[in-house]
Design a protein around this motif. Structure first.
Motif, mmCIF file in Angstrom:
data_model
loop_
_atom_site.group_PDB
_atom_site.id
_atom_site.type_symbol
_atom_site.label_atom_id
_atom_site.label_comp_id
_atom_site.label_asym_id
_atom_site.label_seq_id
_atom_site.Cartn_x
_atom_site.Cartn_y
_atom_site.Cartn_z
ATOM 1 N N LEU A 43 -18.422 31.375 0.572
ATOM 2 C CA LEU A 43 -19.124 31.450 -0.706
ATOM 3 C C LEU A 43 -18.327 32.263 -1.726
ATOM 4 C CD1 LEU A 43 -21.664 30.813 -2.323
ATOM 5 C CD2 LEU A 43 -22.724 32.864 -1.342
ATOM 6 N N SER A 44 -17.732 33.358 -1.290
ATOM 7 C CA SER A 44 -16.904 34.167 -2.196
ATOM 8 C C SER A 44 -15.748 33.344 -2.745
ATOM 9 C CB SER A 44 -16.361 35.391 -1.453
ATOM 10 O OG SER A 44 -17.409 36.208 -0.973
ATOM 11 N N LEU A 45 -15.108 32.572 -1.882
ATOM 12 C CA LEU A 45 -13.989 31.745 -2.317
ATOM 13 C C LEU A 45 -14.442 30.660 -3.294
ATOM 14 C CD1 LEU A 45 -12.048 31.334 1.055
ATOM 15 C CD2 LEU A 45 -11.234 32.537 -0.987
ATOM 16 N N ILE A 46 -15.560 30.014 -2.972
ATOM 17 C CA ILE A 46 -16.048 28.937 -3.840
ATOM 18 C C ILE A 46 -16.345 29.461 -5.235
ATOM 19 C CG2 ILE A 46 -17.997 27.383 -4.257
ATOM 20 C CD1 ILE A 46 -18.140 26.900 -1.256
ATOM 21 N N TRP A 47 -17.106 30.550 -5.301
ATOM 22 C CA TRP A 47 -17.462 31.066 -6.622
ATOM 23 C C TRP A 47 -16.259 31.711 -7.311
ATOM 24 C CZ3 TRP A 47 -22.920 32.962 -4.912
ATOM 25 C CH2 TRP A 47 -23.861 32.006 -5.300
ATOM 26 N N ALA A 253 -20.043 19.982 -7.154
ATOM 27 C CA ALA A 253 -20.480 19.765 -5.774
ATOM 28 C C ALA A 253 -20.367 21.030 -4.935
ATOM 29 C CB ALA A 253 -19.661 18.634 -5.152
ATOM 30 N N LEU A 254 -19.240 21.747 -5.086
ATOM 31 C CA LEU A 254 -19.033 22.959 -4.285
ATOM 32 C C LEU A 254 -19.556 24.204 -5.009
ATOM 33 C CD1 LEU A 254 -15.423 22.342 -2.940
ATOM 34 C CD2 LEU A 254 -17.578 22.023 -1.728
ATOM 35 N N GLY A 255 -19.067 24.423 -6.239
ATOM 36 C CA GLY A 255 -19.382 25.660 -6.947
ATOM 37 C C GLY A 255 -20.821 25.790 -7.374
ATOM 38 N N THR A 256 -21.558 24.677 -7.446
ATOM 39 C CA THR A 256 -22.959 24.735 -7.840
ATOM 40 C C THR A 256 -23.873 24.260 -6.718
ATOM 41 O OG1 THR A 256 -22.340 24.386 -10.146
ATOM 42 C CG2 THR A 256 -24.642 24.010 -9.575
ATOM 43 N N GLY A 257 -23.581 23.123 -6.106
ATOM 44 C CA GLY A 257 -24.453 22.572 -5.071
ATOM 45 C C GLY A 257 -24.342 23.274 -3.727
ATOM 46 N N VAL A 258 -23.184 23.142 -3.096
ATOM 47 C CA VAL A 258 -22.984 23.726 -1.765
ATOM 48 C C VAL A 258 -23.142 25.245 -1.803
ATOM 49 C CG1 VAL A 258 -21.299 24.086 0.091
ATOM 50 C CG2 VAL A 258 -21.519 21.830 -0.973
ATOM 51 N N PHE A 281 -16.858 40.280 -4.912
ATOM 52 C CA PHE A 281 -15.601 39.657 -4.515
ATOM 53 C C PHE A 281 -15.159 38.586 -5.507
ATOM 54 C CE2 PHE A 281 -17.244 41.484 -0.650
ATOM 55 C CZ PHE A 281 -16.116 41.916 0.034
ATOM 56 N N ILE A 282 -16.106 38.092 -6.319
ATOM 57 C CA ILE A 282 -15.797 36.982 -7.217
ATOM 58 C C ILE A 282 -14.683 37.316 -8.206
ATOM 59 C CG2 ILE A 282 -16.727 35.526 -9.059
ATOM 60 C CD1 ILE A 282 -19.398 35.530 -7.561
ATOM 61 N N PRO A 283 -14.727 38.443 -8.941
ATOM 62 C CA PRO A 283 -13.640 38.704 -9.893
ATOM 63 C C PRO A 283 -12.297 38.934 -9.215
ATOM 64 C CG PRO A 283 -15.111 40.593 -9.738
ATOM 65 C CD PRO A 283 -15.783 39.468 -9.018
ATOM 66 N N VAL A 284 -12.327 39.481 -8.009
ATOM 67 C CA VAL A 284 -11.075 39.687 -7.271
ATOM 68 C C VAL A 284 -10.425 38.346 -6.951
ATOM 69 C CG1 VAL A 284 -10.049 40.626 -5.176
ATOM 70 C CG2 VAL A 284 -11.928 41.849 -6.297
#
Length: 330
Positions: A43-47, A253-258, A281-284
């Motif tokens: 999830l951290s990677l996706i966002w 599909a990934l960043g919003t749905g999954v 972790f998102i801004p990093v």
């Protein structure tokens, strides 16, 4: 990237909507065969990569088109999940009216603002601006939510976070080298998330419908809003660049749905406070992705300011041990 509403004004998209059932279904038990820490990392990677995908998408399509595509493919993922779980849509005109407002502040407006912002600012800066959401949330919650009273620690966190924002923007240099309009749009997008979360807490909290049902309906309404706006401000594309189109598909599909499905699973399993840590972790990841893959340049004040912002945001979300334990009950 916020897309739904949390239990409180935290940086997550957790549970202003009904809490997940404490007894997991067989399907949920199968999903939990994958350790929550692995899903947390995914999830951290996706966002984190969402800001890179926005930047790539806007290189081939208008910002409103990127946002519409994001909501379209995100809604499609949740529609499939709702069909599999036989989740019913919410009922009632008032409920749908509240969700339409939530969709505007949590999806249509911030997604569009970030897309327009990244026409002129790096994806790294957009990702860092996103981290200011809990700071906005604290300020607004003190005004709108009587149960959220400021403490010395949280007030200190707000001040520290403000210093971090000024550090990122290079205030001592007169904000030179920054596109102020793009930066302002990114900060307004983060403010919009905070407004939307508080609105949901006041109008939709405690309903009996499932998280999936409420969020799927919310994304659908956001998509309809963009379906109206996009033709008014953009012309139909004359070509469809493949890389940019794939970026928009992945963003939706990934960043919003999954991502929504992953986060709700974690909230149900480990509680909203632990799940909310993904925000830090998102801004990093956004910064690392922008520098490594888009050759975006960093000056020393950007990462230093980002760390200060995150420290301040963490303090604004701090709770006493008893309250934290109570909130983390799945």
């Amino acid at each position: 990237m916020s897309s739904v509403a949390p239990a409180r004004a935290t940086p997550t998209r957790s549970s202003s909507l009904p809490s997940p059932s404490p007894t997991p279904s067989p399907a949920r038990r199968r999903r939990r065969a994958v350790d929550w820490r692995v899903r947390f990392a995914v999830l951290s990677l996706i966002w984190g990569f969402s800001f890179l995908l926005i930047k790539v998408g806007t290189q081939g399509y208008a910002p409103f088109q990127v946002t519409f595509g994001r909501l379209f493919f995100g809604t499609a993922v949740l529609a499939v999940a709702m069909a599999v779980q036989r989740s019913r849509l919410p009922r009632g005109v008032r409920t749908w009216a509240h969700m339409a407002v939530a969709a505007f502040f949590l999806n249509a407006l911030p997604f569009s603002l970030f897309a327009y912002a990244e026409l002129t600012i790096p994806s790294t800066l957009a990702g860092i601006c996103n981290a200011t959401t809990p700071l906005w949330g604290m300020v607004l919650s003190m005004v709108a939510l009587s149960e959220d009273r400021p403490t010395r620690r949280r007030a200190a966190g707000l001040g520290i976070g403000f210093v971090g924002v000024l550090t990122v923007l290079g205030a001592w240099q007169g904000f030179s080298g920054l596109d102020m309009a793009g930066t302002a749009m990114a900060l307004l997008a983060s403010l919009s998330y905070a407004v939307g979360w508080i609105y949901v807490r006041r109008t939709l909290a405690g309903r009996s419908e499932s998280h999936l049902s409420m969020t799927g309906a919310q994304l659908f309404l956001g998509m309809l809003q963009l379906a109206v706006v996009t033709p008014l401000f953009t012309s139909f594309p004359t070509s469809f660049p493949v890389v940019e189109l794939l970026a928009v598909v992945a963003l939706g599909a990934l960043g919003t749905g999954v991502a929504v499905l992953l986060q709700y699973g974690m909230v149900a399993e480990v509680g909203p406070t632990t799940a909310s840590m993904v925000t830090y972790f998102i801004p990093v990841i956004a910064t690392a992705a922008g520098v490594a893959l888009l050759d975006e340049q960093l000056s020393w004040n950007t990462p230093v300011g980002a760390l200060i912002v995150l420290a301040g945001a963490a303090l604004t979300q701090s709770r006493g041990p008893k309250r934290r334990a109570r909130e983390d009950q799945p």
